[in-house]
Design a protein around this motif. Structure first.
Motif, mmCIF file in Angstrom:
data_model
loop_
_atom_site.group_PDB
_atom_site.id
_atom_site.type_symbol
_atom_site.label_atom_id
_atom_site.label_comp_id
_atom_site.label_asym_id
_atom_site.label_seq_id
_atom_site.Cartn_x
_atom_site.Cartn_y
_atom_site.Cartn_z
ATOM 1 N N ASP A 98 50.774 40.177 25.950
ATOM 2 C CA ASP A 98 49.418 40.001 26.032
ATOM 3 C C ASP A 98 48.866 39.823 27.549
ATOM 4 O O ASP A 98 49.478 38.453 28.006
ATOM 5 N N GLU B 265 39.438 38.183 37.718
ATOM 6 C CA GLU B 265 38.643 39.304 38.385
ATOM 7 C C GLU B 265 37.707 38.506 39.326
ATOM 8 O O GLU B 265 36.891 37.730 38.608
ATOM 9 N N VAL C 39 40.824 42.226 40.755
ATOM 10 C CA VAL C 39 42.014 41.701 40.137
ATOM 11 C C VAL C 39 42.508 41.035 41.228
ATOM 12 O O VAL C 39 43.040 41.465 41.983
ATOM 13 N N TRP D 150 46.465 39.263 30.687
ATOM 14 C CA TRP D 150 45.112 38.501 31.169
ATOM 15 C C TRP D 150 44.917 38.800 32.508
ATOM 16 O O TRP D 150 45.709 38.270 33.294
ATOM 17 N N LYS E 271 43.523 29.709 29.777
ATOM 18 C CA LYS E 271 43.349 30.764 28.697
ATOM 19 C C LYS E 271 44.555 30.783 27.914
ATOM 20 O O LYS E 271 44.434 31.006 26.516
ATOM 21 N N ASP F 40 44.136 48.143 35.708
ATOM 22 C CA ASP F 40 44.599 47.063 36.649
ATOM 23 C C ASP F 40 45.934 47.344 37.089
ATOM 24 O O ASP F 40 46.341 46.276 37.903
ATOM 25 N N GLU G 138 35.853 36.070 36.325
ATOM 26 C CA GLU G 138 36.179 36.510 34.842
ATOM 27 C C GLU G 138 37.411 36.558 34.531
ATOM 28 O O GLU G 138 38.270 37.189 35.268
ATOM 29 N N ILE G 139 38.007 35.830 33.467
ATOM 30 C CA ILE G 139 39.289 36.196 33.002
ATOM 31 C C ILE G 139 38.983 37.282 31.625
ATOM 32 O O ILE G 139 38.286 36.868 30.830
ATOM 33 N N ARG G 140 39.551 38.194 31.883
ATOM 34 C CA ARG G 140 39.333 39.332 30.571
ATOM 35 C C ARG G 140 40.509 39.940 30.591
ATOM 36 O O ARG G 140 41.788 39.694 31.309
ATOM 37 N N GLN G 141 40.989 40.601 29.293
ATOM 38 C CA GLN G 141 42.074 41.389 28.900
ATOM 39 C C GLN G 141 42.390 42.340 29.997
ATOM 40 O O GLN G 141 41.642 43.052 30.646
ATOM 41 N N TYR G 142 43.806 42.528 30.293
ATOM 42 C CA TYR G 142 44.265 43.726 31.023
ATOM 43 C C TYR G 142 43.890 45.004 30.513
ATOM 44 O O TYR G 142 43.972 45.248 29.305
ATOM 45 N N ARG G 143 43.589 45.896 31.406
ATOM 46 C CA ARG G 143 43.288 47.234 31.212
ATOM 47 C C ARG G 143 44.308 48.231 32.143
ATOM 48 O O ARG G 143 44.609 47.585 33.055
#
Length: 159
Positions: free
Chosen positions: A50, A55, A60, A52, A92, A10, A2-7
């Motif tokens: 920004d 995961e 990660v 990404w 992405k 992470d 999964e490619i997702r926004q950083y939190r």
């Protein structure tokens, strides 16, 4: 994958990916420079980009940080090179911004190979004062994307 926004949760995984990949691709960097940059990544770069993450199985394994269409960093855990993760992160970025630009150390063969295979082209070369190394500025033009290979890799860029 999964490619997702950083939190924020992470951060430790992102820093580990950054440092391991940096040491692999940048043998010329001193421990002191890497320690300072690790701090800068955590305190300045990640909060202002920004970012990404890629995961796999809840962990990660890599990330890309963007400043508009500028790739500030893309790093993967070395054991995950060549598995499509770097390409997925780059795809992405390209989806979000179209044309992309990046700076990569001339001595970073891993990064240069990855960018070349993705379709980046040379723009200019300049001196990076903090390391004494040469940086290459590269550009990816989205309308030429059909010519790129399906490639992955890890590398650090910039600072």
């Amino acid at each position: 994958m999964e490619i997702r926004q950083y939190r924020e949760s992470d951060l430790d995984s992102v820093l580990e990916s950054w440092e391991v990949a940096t040491r692999l691709a940048h043998e010329f960097m001193t421990d002191e420079f890497i320690a300072q940059e690790r701090k800068n990544v955590a305190e300045m770069y990640i909060p202002n980009t920004d970012t990404w993450v890629a995961e796999l199985d809840g962990e990660v394994k890599g990330f890309i940080s963007l400043m508009s269409n500028e790739i500030g960093a893309i790093f993967l855990q070395p054991n995950y090179h060549g598995k499509g993760i770097g390409k997925a992160l780059m795809d992405k970025a390209q989806f979000l911004h179209g044309d992309l630009e990046v700076e990569v150390f001339k001595e970073n063969a891993i990064g240069r190979n990855f960018y070349s295979k993705y379709g980046f082209e040379y723009l200019e070369e300049k001196h990076h004062e903090p390391t004494g190394q040469q940086l290459l500025r590269l550009k990816f033009t989205a309308n030429k994307s059909s010519n790129r290979d399906a490639v992955t890799g890890a590398h650090f860029l910039r600072r």
